[in-house]
Design a protein around this motif. Structure first.
Motif, PDB file in Angstrom:
ATOM      1  N   GLU A 130      -3.415  -0.958  -9.747  1.00 55.82           N
ATOM      2  CA  GLU A 130      -2.394  -0.691 -10.775  1.00 55.82           C
ATOM      3  C   GLU A 130      -2.968  -0.943 -12.165  1.00 55.82           C
ATOM      4  O   GLU A 130      -2.749  -0.187 -13.101  1.00 55.82           O
ATOM      5  CB  GLU A 130      -1.174  -1.585 -10.515  1.00 55.82           C
TER       6      GLU A 130
ATOM      7  N   LYS B  67       0.834  -1.210   0.000  1.00 57.72           N
ATOM      8  CA  LYS B  67       0.000   0.000   0.000  1.00 57.72           C
ATOM      9  C   LYS B  67       0.864   1.253   0.000  1.00 57.72           C
ATOM     10  O   LYS B  67       0.600   2.219  -0.717  1.00 57.72           O
ATOM     11  CB  LYS B  67      -0.926  -0.008   1.224  1.00 57.72           C
TER      12      LYS B  67
ATOM     13  N   CYS C 108       2.167   6.616  -7.036  1.00 59.12           N
ATOM     14  CA  CYS C 108       1.229   7.652  -7.493  1.00 59.12           C
ATOM     15  C   CYS C 108       1.903   9.016  -7.631  1.00 59.12           C
ATOM     16  O   CYS C 108       1.423   9.891  -8.362  1.00 59.12           O
ATOM     17  CB  CYS C 108       0.050   7.764  -6.527  1.00 59.12           C
TER      18      CYS C 108
ATOM     19  N   TRP D 189       5.536   0.575 -12.540  1.00 62.20           N
ATOM     20  CA  TRP D 189       4.132   0.233 -12.248  1.00 62.20           C
ATOM     21  C   TRP D 189       3.898  -1.261 -12.460  1.00 62.20           C
ATOM     22  O   TRP D 189       3.251  -1.938 -11.654  1.00 62.20           O
ATOM     23  CB  TRP D 189       3.200   1.030 -13.164  1.00 62.20           C
TER      24      TRP D 189
ATOM     25  N   THR E 199      -4.014  -3.953  -4.365  1.00 58.96           N
ATOM     26  CA  THR E 199      -2.987  -3.068  -4.959  1.00 58.96           C
ATOM     27  C   THR E 199      -2.788  -3.399  -6.433  1.00 58.96           C
ATOM     28  O   THR E 199      -2.690  -2.500  -7.276  1.00 58.96           O
ATOM     29  CB  THR E 199      -1.656  -3.219  -4.201  1.00 58.96           C
TER      30      THR E 199
ATOM     31  N   TYR F 122       2.384   1.699  -3.345  1.00 60.11           N
ATOM     32  CA  TYR F 122       1.398   2.254  -4.285  1.00 60.11           C
ATOM     33  C   TYR F 122       1.289   3.774  -4.127  1.00 60.11           C
ATOM     34  O   TYR F 122       1.217   4.517  -5.113  1.00 60.11           O
ATOM     35  CB  TYR F 122       0.047   1.582  -4.058  1.00 60.11           C
TER      36      TYR F 122
END
Length: 1010
Positions: free
Chosen positions: A577, A543, A550, A558, A573, A546
């Motif tokens: 993506e 998390k 961002c 990614w 997650t 992620y």
């Protein structure tokens, strides 16, 4: 200039280098040339002296009155000198000084940048602009007239201005500006003192003025007063700026000389992506760091402080504070308008603006003022305030973060009288920032250490060295960056620091952009967040990874995040993506999930249903489930089947099953890989089988087979392979490399184009095996005349060095024959014929000397005394110039002396002994020669007539010692010698007359038989 002397000082420490005496009265003025190689001085004694940089006077000239000012042309060494009644122009090119009358006393002068025009300031208030020949081009008559005498003028040195600008200071206490045309720029600026000196900075951005107010003032180029440089005890008569620097020197009436360094500090403010900074001391530029938009606000007064916050901008001027606001709430709007003016003089160290207040920091005290200038609140601190920052909040209730010198860090709300102590550390605060959620505090102290605290528990979470500034990421709670030591350091959570090179100070961190202040410029640096993302991935913190992604990472990053999340069964997650990439196929996502859960057959069905059969195949092959993959394919595309077999072969190869891999590669048509494995393992039989089954059109695999046959020492199979593909050149190279010369020669007979490829390596091989004569012939056969000659020359040299003179003679004869062959080429005929004669001559010499050398070195001689006598005479007459390498004159003369004495040629023997006296004789010959020299004296001084040679052309008897050499002394006919006894043969060389052919000559020469 001081009194009647010039004083020269060292500006680094104020040391008086030398007082210069040359004037008899007070020196009024001094001026340096632009390049610093010369300077000039003018005095009340009516003279001008030009000095060199070595402090030597080189020229002196006079005017009719005292000299008031001097000025050097900035382009040339032309000097303008002005007196009370005239001015003069002198240059090194002309001997005399051209002088021009003036209507009034000239008080000052200045050249334009390009050196084309000279401005003269008069006591009667007039300015006269002259060209460099002294002719008046413009006359400026000012309103004040003689009541406003011009006392100082100077042209702006700025290269950015379109027009030349002349600054004028008069004793009407005004500062004015004019163009070259005489037109005034703007209005007169009132000074309130009598100006005595005016000087521009090197780039023309600032002006210095000094005079009766006993101080030097700094002005903008537009005449706006910025402040005082230095206060003095008497009138300031002169002030100058050191070229290309911020150093200023001031000279006063009381003899004081002061030297100042001006430091222009950075006045700026930053809030998120808006950066405001001072420009040209009187303007403020607001820069949007993301869009790169800029807006300039002209204040026309010295800008002392700047503060910016959201849509507010505060600018402190000497007598007031201006509050600006944006026209709209648009985040990209750059239009500011004045909201409020606080017309009051404030003294403060730091200025902060909020939505409805301004905060003034005065050492230990903070004052909160409304926009109307009313003081609402005041906070008194225990120590000096080192850092203050607005950290947001509702309008009118914003929070301030304050760092003190004693290490205390406080939080203050503008609507609350009580300050909250967040924590107290032992070292002074240099820089502060609070994380986005206000849970963590980062501090840079005076020891360049970055310390991060938990605000609630006051616990020190971690610290990092070499920091000068710090900033939290406004979009991510656990990320901060700090700068120091030429590096940017990015830290995520408690992971190790990620470094990259960066000059300057970090002042903000927003998403993937870091705002950096370097010298006077602010820039936004885009920093990829890949490194911290992978740090989170390594800890399986998907998390957080992620959130970092961002902020800004690459597409590859990614994809890696999604794969890692799937492997870690963090499906949420992974799904995020995929959505971010615009992938909405749930079957495909579910197939990935099944594959990571070990449900491979279900995953394969889903892959097929979503139209991604290739992913199913990749999954089976990655798992080495080749049988399942074949079942999945069924009787599908042959290409897919071939690809599958290839992958299975790759796997067999990797698990060390090479024979199985070879068979699979052959069945898949991957012959190159099969040959590679077979060759590396030395399986010749299998390699032969592959080579014979391959079609001759498959050139690349066949060539690889041939390569491995050669490597495995099977040249016969390699030759068979080359013949199969028709590669004759490679076949020739194979025969040459394996030294199968007979096969190579047979191939060369059928294909003459490969002659060079065969005979040249053959010749080199022969030479390497000491078969030089054969090598020479091989080179000759290959048409490599140069190499053939070079081999012969080396052979000859070796033979001479090793005293094999008979061999040397033979090699020289061969060389001459080769030169004769080459001479058939018309382009080389003359040169080669000369070489032919030269080599023939050397061959004859070495052939003869071979007998001499054996006679002197060996105990027994195989030649008759007459032969040795003839050979030594032949050599003596041939060695009239240079002696070839290896041939000894001592041996030749010694042999000649002994044989001459034995045969009765006493005169010649005496000559030989005499010649030997002038040479260096070996010890073994010493006694024999000395004895022979003595005994020959007892013999008659003549030669035996039986030994005298006869010329068979003119029948002349020739002396045994012939100064002309081996030719007749009468008719100059060359003697022809026998190659064995070296007697003169009964042969006469003759040349045909023109018009007689060879056939005709032969018929005439034939003697009919009786």
């Amino acid at each position: 200039a001081a009194g009647n002397r010039l004083l020269v000082y060292d500006t680094s420490d104020g040391t008086l280098l030398q007082p210069l005496k040359g004037h008899k009265d007070t020196v009024y003025c001094v001026a340096y040339a632009k390049d610093g190689k010369r300077f000039a001085s003018g005095s009340a004694d009516k003279s001008v002296i030009i000095w060199t940089s070595k402090l030597e006077g080189i020229l002196k000239y006079t005017h009719n009155d005292s000299i008031q000012c001097v000025s050097y042309n900035p382009v040339t060494h032309q000097l303008a000198s002005c007196s009370s009644s005239d001015f003069g122009l002198w240059s090194p090119e002309q001997k005399s000084v051209s002088k021009h009358k003036s209507s009034s006393k000239i008080t000052c002068c200045s050249w334009t940048n390009d050196g084309q025009y000279l401005a003269l300031g008069m006591f009667n208030g007039i300015i006269s602009i002259r060209n460099k020949n002294g002719e008046e081009k413009v006359k400026i008559e000012r309103p004040g007239g003689s009541l406003s005498p011009i006392w100082s003028i100077c042209w702006s040195p700025s290269r950015e201005e379109h027009n030349d600008i002349l600054a004028v200071a008069d004793w009407g206490q005004k500062l004015s500006f004019y163009q070259l045309s005489g037109k005034q720029i703007g209005r007169d600026r009132s000074l309130n003192f009598d100006p005595c000196c005016l000087s521009y900075f090197t780039k023309g951005e600032y002006i210095l003025l000094g005079g009766s107010d006993k101080q030097v003032s700094l002005f903008t180029k537009d005449g706006v007063r910025l402040g005082t440089v230095g206060e003095q005890n008497s009138w300031v008569w002169t002030c100058k700026v050191k070229p290309d620097s911020n150093y200023v020197v001031v000279g006063c009436q009381d003899g004081t000389i002061s030297f100042y360094q001006l430091i222009f500090s950075t006045v700026h403010g930053l809030y998120k992506d808006r950066y405001a900074y001072r420009d040209s001391m009187t303007d403020v530029i607001v820069q949007h760091l993301i869009t790169e938009q800029k807006v300039r606000i002209k204040c026309k007064e010295l800008v002392k402080k700047i503060a910016i916050y959201k849509n507010r901008l505060a600018i402190q001027l000497p007598e007031k504070i201006l509050i600006y606001e944006l026209y709209s709430d648009d985040s990209s709007d750059m239009h500011y308008r004045v909201k409020e003016k606080i017309v009051k003089k404030f003294e403060c160290n730091l200025l902060v603006v909020c939505a409805d207040h301004i905060i003034l920091c005065q050492e230990k005290r903070l004052q909160c003022l409304s926009f109307s200038g009313v003081k609402e609140r005041e906070w008194q601190m225990e120590s000096l305030i080192r850092y203050i920052k607005v950290i947001g909040g509702p309008p009118g209730r914003e929070g301030l973060l304050v760092g003190l010198k004693n290490g205390q860090i406080l939080k203050i709300f503008v609507d609350n009288l009580f300050a909250i102590v967040l924590l107290k550390q032992a070292t002074a605060v240099r820089c502060l920032d609070m994380s986005a959620s206000r849970n963590k505090l980062a501090v840079v102290d005076e020891n360049d250490t970055c310390l991060v605290y938990d605000i609630h528990t006051k616990e020190l979470l971690f610290q990092e060295p070499n920091a000068n500034s710090v900033a939290w990421n406004t979009q991510c709670e656990d990320m901060l960056c700090f700068s120091g030591g030429g590096y940017l350091n990015i830290k995520a959570s408690t992971f190790p620091v990620h470094q990259q090179k960066l000059q300057g100070f970090v002042v903000g961190y927003n998403g993937s952009k870091i705002f950096c202040l370097h010298v006077f410029s602010m820039s936004a640096v885009e920093v990829p967040q890949s490194a911290p993302m992978y740090q989170y991935l390594d800890r399986k913190m998907f998390k957080e990874a992620y959130q970092i992604a961002c902020l800004g990472v690459t597409d590859t990053d990614w994809h890696e995040l999604a794969m890692e999340a799937l492997e870690g069964l963090e499906f949420e997650t992974a799904k995020k993506e995929r959505k971010k990439r615009g992938e909405t196929n749930n079957d495909l996502f579910l197939a990935d999930v099944f594959s990571y859960q070990g449900k491979f057959h279900e995953a394969a069905k889903l892959y097929k249903r979503s139209g991604h059969e290739n992913l199913a195949l990749n999954m089976y092959t990655d798992l080495r489930m080749f049988e399942y993959a074949k079942d999945f394919l069924g009787s599908g595309d042959p290409k897919e089947t071939k690809m599958l077999i290839t992958k299975q072969a790759d796997w067999a190869r990797n698990i060390n099953e090479p024979k199985a891999a070879v068979e699979m590669y052959i069945s898949a048509g991957e012959h190159v890989k099969a040959i590679e494995i077979t060759g590396d393992h030395g399986w010749v039989d299998m390699l032969i089988d592959i080579a014979r089954k391959l079609d001759k059109a498959e050139r690349e695999p066949l060539l690889m087979c041939a390569y491995y046959f050669k490597k495995l020492d099977n040249p016969g199979y390699a030759a068979e392979t080359y013949l199969k593909i028709g590669d004759l050149k490679s076949l020739v190279q194979l025969h040459v490399e394996t030294q199968r010369w007979d096969e190579a020669f047979a191939l060369g007979e059928k294909h003459p184009e490969f002659k060079d490829d065969i005979y040249v390596p053959y010749a080199q091989w022969l030479a390497e095996n000491d078969r030089f004569e054969e090598a020479q012939k091989a080179f000759h056969k290959a048409g490599r005349q140069r190499e053939a000659v070079r081999v012969l020359e080396q052979l000859t040299h070796n033979a001479v060095v090793e005293s094999r003179f008979n061999d040397a003679a033979y090699y020289y004869w061969m060389l001459s024959m080769q030169c004769l062959d080459i001479a058939q080429d018309p382009a080389q005929k003359d040169m080669m014929l000369d070489k032919f004669r030269h080599f023939q001559h050397l061959a004859e010499l070495y052939h003869g000397y071979h007998a001499i050398q054996r006679y002197t070195e060996e105990p027994f001689s195989f030649h008759l005394p007459e032969t040795l006598f003839n050979i030594s005479r032949f050599l003596l007459h041939s060695l009239t110039k240079d002696t070839p390498l290896g041939i000894s004159k001592v041996n030749t003369l010694f042999t000649l002396a002994k044989q001459s004495k034995a045969l009765g040629a006493y005169k010649l023997a005496r000559h030989a002994y005499d010649k030997l006296q002038g040479l260096q004789i070996p010890a073994r010959f010493q006694k024999s020669i000395e004895l022979g020299s003595l005994t020959i004296r007892s013999k008659p001084f003549h030669d035996s007539e039986e030994l005298v040679p006869l010329c068979y052309r003119c029948s002349t008897n020739n002396p045994l010692l012939n100064n002309l050499g081996n030719v007749c002394i009468n008719c100059r006919q060359p003697f022809v010698f026998s190659a064995s006894s070296y007697e003169v043969l009964h042969l006469v060389e003759f040349y045909l007359e023109e018009g007689i052919t060879d056939e005709e000559a032969r018929s005439r020469a034939t003697i009919p038989r009786l």
